[in-house]
Design a protein around this motif. Sequence first.
Motif, short mmCIF file in Angstrom:
data_model
loop_
_atom_site.label_atom_id
_atom_site.label_comp_id
_atom_site.label_asym_id
_atom_site.label_seq_id
_atom_site.Cartn_x
_atom_site.Cartn_y
_atom_site.Cartn_z
N VAL A 221 0.86 -1.18 0.00
CA VAL A 221 0.00 0.00 0.00
C VAL A 221 0.90 1.23 0.00
O VAL A 221 1.88 1.28 0.75
CB VAL A 221 -0.93 0.02 1.23
CG1 VAL A 221 -1.86 1.22 1.18
CG2 VAL A 221 -1.73 -1.27 1.31
N SER A 222 0.59 2.21 -0.84
CA SER A 222 1.41 3.41 -0.92
C SER A 222 0.55 4.67 -0.86
O SER A 222 -0.57 4.69 -1.37
CB SER A 222 2.25 3.42 -2.20
OG SER A 222 1.40 3.44 -3.35
N GLY A 223 1.09 5.71 -0.23
CA GLY A 223 0.42 7.00 -0.16
C GLY A 223 1.26 8.05 -0.85
O GLY A 223 2.49 7.91 -0.95
N SER A 224 0.61 9.12 -1.32
CA SER A 224 1.32 10.06 -2.18
C SER A 224 0.83 11.49 -2.00
O SER A 224 -0.22 11.76 -1.43
CB SER A 224 1.15 9.63 -3.64
OG SER A 224 1.55 10.62 -4.55
N GLY A 225 1.61 12.39 -2.56
CA GLY A 225 1.21 13.79 -2.64
C GLY A 225 0.10 14.04 -3.63
O GLY A 225 -0.42 15.15 -3.70
N ASP A 226 -0.27 13.01 -4.41
CA ASP A 226 -1.39 13.16 -5.34
C ASP A 226 -2.74 12.88 -4.68
O ASP A 226 -3.76 12.78 -5.35
CB ASP A 226 -1.21 12.26 -6.58
CG ASP A 226 -1.17 10.77 -6.25
OD1 ASP A 226 -1.53 10.39 -5.11
OD2 ASP A 226 -0.78 9.98 -7.12
N SER A 227 -2.73 12.74 -3.34
CA SER A 227 -3.94 12.55 -2.56
C SER A 227 -4.63 11.20 -2.84
O SER A 227 -5.85 11.10 -2.77
CB SER A 227 -4.94 13.70 -2.79
OG SER A 227 -5.81 13.83 -1.70
N THR A 228 -3.82 10.19 -3.15
CA THR A 228 -4.35 8.84 -3.34
C THR A 228 -3.58 7.84 -2.49
O THR A 228 -2.42 8.07 -2.13
CB THR A 228 -4.27 8.37 -4.81
OG1 THR A 228 -2.89 8.17 -5.17
CG2 THR A 228 -4.91 9.38 -5.75
N VAL A 229 -4.26 6.75 -2.17
CA VAL A 229 -3.61 5.57 -1.60
C VAL A 229 -3.83 4.44 -2.59
O VAL A 229 -4.96 4.20 -3.03
CB VAL A 229 -4.21 5.20 -0.22
CG1 VAL A 229 -3.59 3.89 0.29
CG2 VAL A 229 -3.97 6.32 0.78
N ARG A 230 -2.75 3.76 -2.96
CA ARG A 230 -2.83 2.74 -4.01
C ARG A 230 -2.40 1.38 -3.48
O ARG A 230 -1.54 1.29 -2.60
CB ARG A 230 -1.99 3.15 -5.22
CG ARG A 230 -2.46 4.48 -5.81
CD ARG A 230 -1.64 4.91 -7.01
NE ARG A 230 -2.00 6.26 -7.42
CZ ARG A 230 -2.54 6.59 -8.59
NH1 ARG A 230 -2.80 5.66 -9.48
NH2 ARG A 230 -2.83 7.85 -8.86
N LEU A 231 -3.00 0.34 -4.07
CA LEU A 231 -2.74 -1.05 -3.69
C LEU A 231 -1.99 -1.73 -4.82
O LEU A 231 -2.40 -1.63 -5.99
CB LEU A 231 -4.06 -1.77 -3.40
CG LEU A 231 -3.98 -3.21 -2.90
CD1 LEU A 231 -3.38 -3.27 -1.49
CD2 LEU A 231 -5.38 -3.86 -2.91
N TRP A 232 -0.91 -2.46 -4.47
CA TRP A 232 -0.04 -3.06 -5.48
C TRP A 232 0.23 -4.53 -5.18
O TRP A 232 0.34 -4.92 -4.02
CB TRP A 232 1.32 -2.35 -5.53
CG TRP A 232 1.28 -0.87 -5.62
CD1 TRP A 232 1.20 0.01 -4.57
CD2 TRP A 232 1.34 -0.07 -6.81
NE1 TRP A 232 1.20 1.31 -5.03
CE2 TRP A 232 1.29 1.29 -6.41
CE3 TRP A 232 1.44 -0.37 -8.17
CZ2 TRP A 232 1.35 2.34 -7.31
CZ3 TRP A 232 1.49 0.68 -9.07
CH2 TRP A 232 1.45 2.01 -8.65
N ASP A 233 0.42 -5.30 -6.25
CA ASP A 233 1.08 -6.60 -6.16
C ASP A 233 2.56 -6.32 -6.39
O ASP A 233 2.98 -6.04 -7.52
CB ASP A 233 0.53 -7.54 -7.23
CG ASP A 233 1.19 -8.92 -7.19
OD1 ASP A 233 2.30 -9.03 -6.63
OD2 ASP A 233 0.61 -9.86 -7.73
N TYR A 234 3.35 -6.35 -5.32
CA TYR A 234 4.74 -5.91 -5.45
C TYR A 234 5.64 -6.96 -6.10
O TYR A 234 6.81 -6.68 -6.38
CB TYR A 234 5.30 -5.48 -4.09
CG TYR A 234 5.35 -6.55 -3.03
CD1 TYR A 234 6.42 -7.43 -2.94
CD2 TYR A 234 4.33 -6.67 -2.09
CE1 TYR A 234 6.47 -8.40 -1.96
CE2 TYR A 234 4.37 -7.63 -1.10
CZ TYR A 234 5.44 -8.50 -1.05
OH TYR A 234 5.49 -9.47 -0.08
N ASN A 235 5.13 -8.15 -6.36
CA ASN A 235 5.90 -9.14 -7.11
C ASN A 235 5.90 -8.83 -8.61
O ASN A 235 6.86 -9.13 -9.31
CB ASN A 235 5.35 -10.54 -6.88
CG ASN A 235 5.79 -11.11 -5.55
OD1 ASN A 235 6.95 -11.44 -5.36
ND2 ASN A 235 4.86 -11.19 -4.61
#
Length: 431
Positions: A221-235
């Motif tokens: 899970v990542s947060g950003s200055g673009d005002s979003t939280v995103r979910l990733w498959d990091y593999n």
Amino acid sequence: MEEHDVDESEQKLEAEVAPALIAVHPYQKFVSVAVGSDLRVFSFQHGSAAQLLDETGGHKDSIRAIRYSKSGKLFVSGGDDKLVKVWDTDFWRCVYSVVSEKRVTSLAVSGDDKFVSFADKFGVVYVVDIGDYDDENRAPDRKEAVPILSHYCSIITRLDFSPDGQYIISADRDFKIRVTLFSKERLEGAHEIQCFCLGHTEFVSSIAFASSQDYAQGLLVSGSGDSTVRLWDYNSGSLLDTCEIGTKAGLLNSNQKQEDVLPAVTDLCETYDGSLVAAAIQSLQGIMLLRCNFSARTLSIAKVVSIAGETFIPTSISSASSVPLLWMVMGASSLSSTDSALLARVRVVSGLGADSEPIVPETSVVEDKDVPGGEPLLQALQGRLTIGEEASLATAEAVKTATRNLLIKKQYSAERRDFRKRGRNDKKIKP
């Protein structure tokens, strides 16, 4: 002369304010808060502030990163004084002191406690083999840091090891997240890139892992200055889902212009059982809780926990891996013209246990009198029991401004870029 003055002004803005940080021991034996160069630790066992032993004199400038190892045996701190310190939490003695070439921006500790990794402001990631240390009463050892990868002159904002220890994950100011294989030859470099997680449109400010008993490797899970939280498959680097948290928290409206300043996600933290991820957001008085659906591979907002009665916008959040509490701190260093310099405000949210499996968890903000550790903890970590409303507002605005000055990528004309190159200490251009 005018250009020189502008550059000095920019550097002053970047260095002026450092947000207060908080870290909780995995078994909640200790809670640590860093404000400026001041590192404060409260021991629940003794019911008082821990006495830190460091023959080198502690940090000399603002601390930018703190964290406990997974076992809780080690605590690491690093910052603008270009030092990384490794602390033994049994005695709170600094056992290793590592010198960095540039200011330290982020830290990580491997799951086996044998490696400390840190990133500097130039975008280089280093690893230090700390191996096994003894408990003799001695001065801190000097350890050499080995560079293992680089983000090519981009400030690295967050660094962490994957839950299985297979990867080292680094996020930067230039919107990207890099997943790198942490090879068996640790000190020979990390040359094999597993993938990049690309999709953010502003600096990546924070990362965390959502996990469950059936999905121990977790999702990123990542947060950003673009005002979003995103979910990733990091593999694979696949973007699974995106939460537009600014709008859903009521901090933005659908008619907001693209060029308007978006409320950045300042910190992320998984709860003790991994079922929820908490997000601290600029301008949000409280925190947002997000739930990951592992079967559907989606991320949704479970609840916004608001703090009423005072201005409290967390600058850092943390939780233990064994206690269903979320710890938050608000504060900043070097605030002139206010009484808030080196002061911090600590708050706690309860109700984040496995019982909270329904869609809306039964959370509440704990009153000061009911905070674990009580008044001694608040005095040890805050500097004093109360902070004025004016100081709180000044803190929130100063941290917001400093974050943007440091992480929003600046655009320069060709002439301006040439002038800045002439002023670089590491690459002087002769006329």
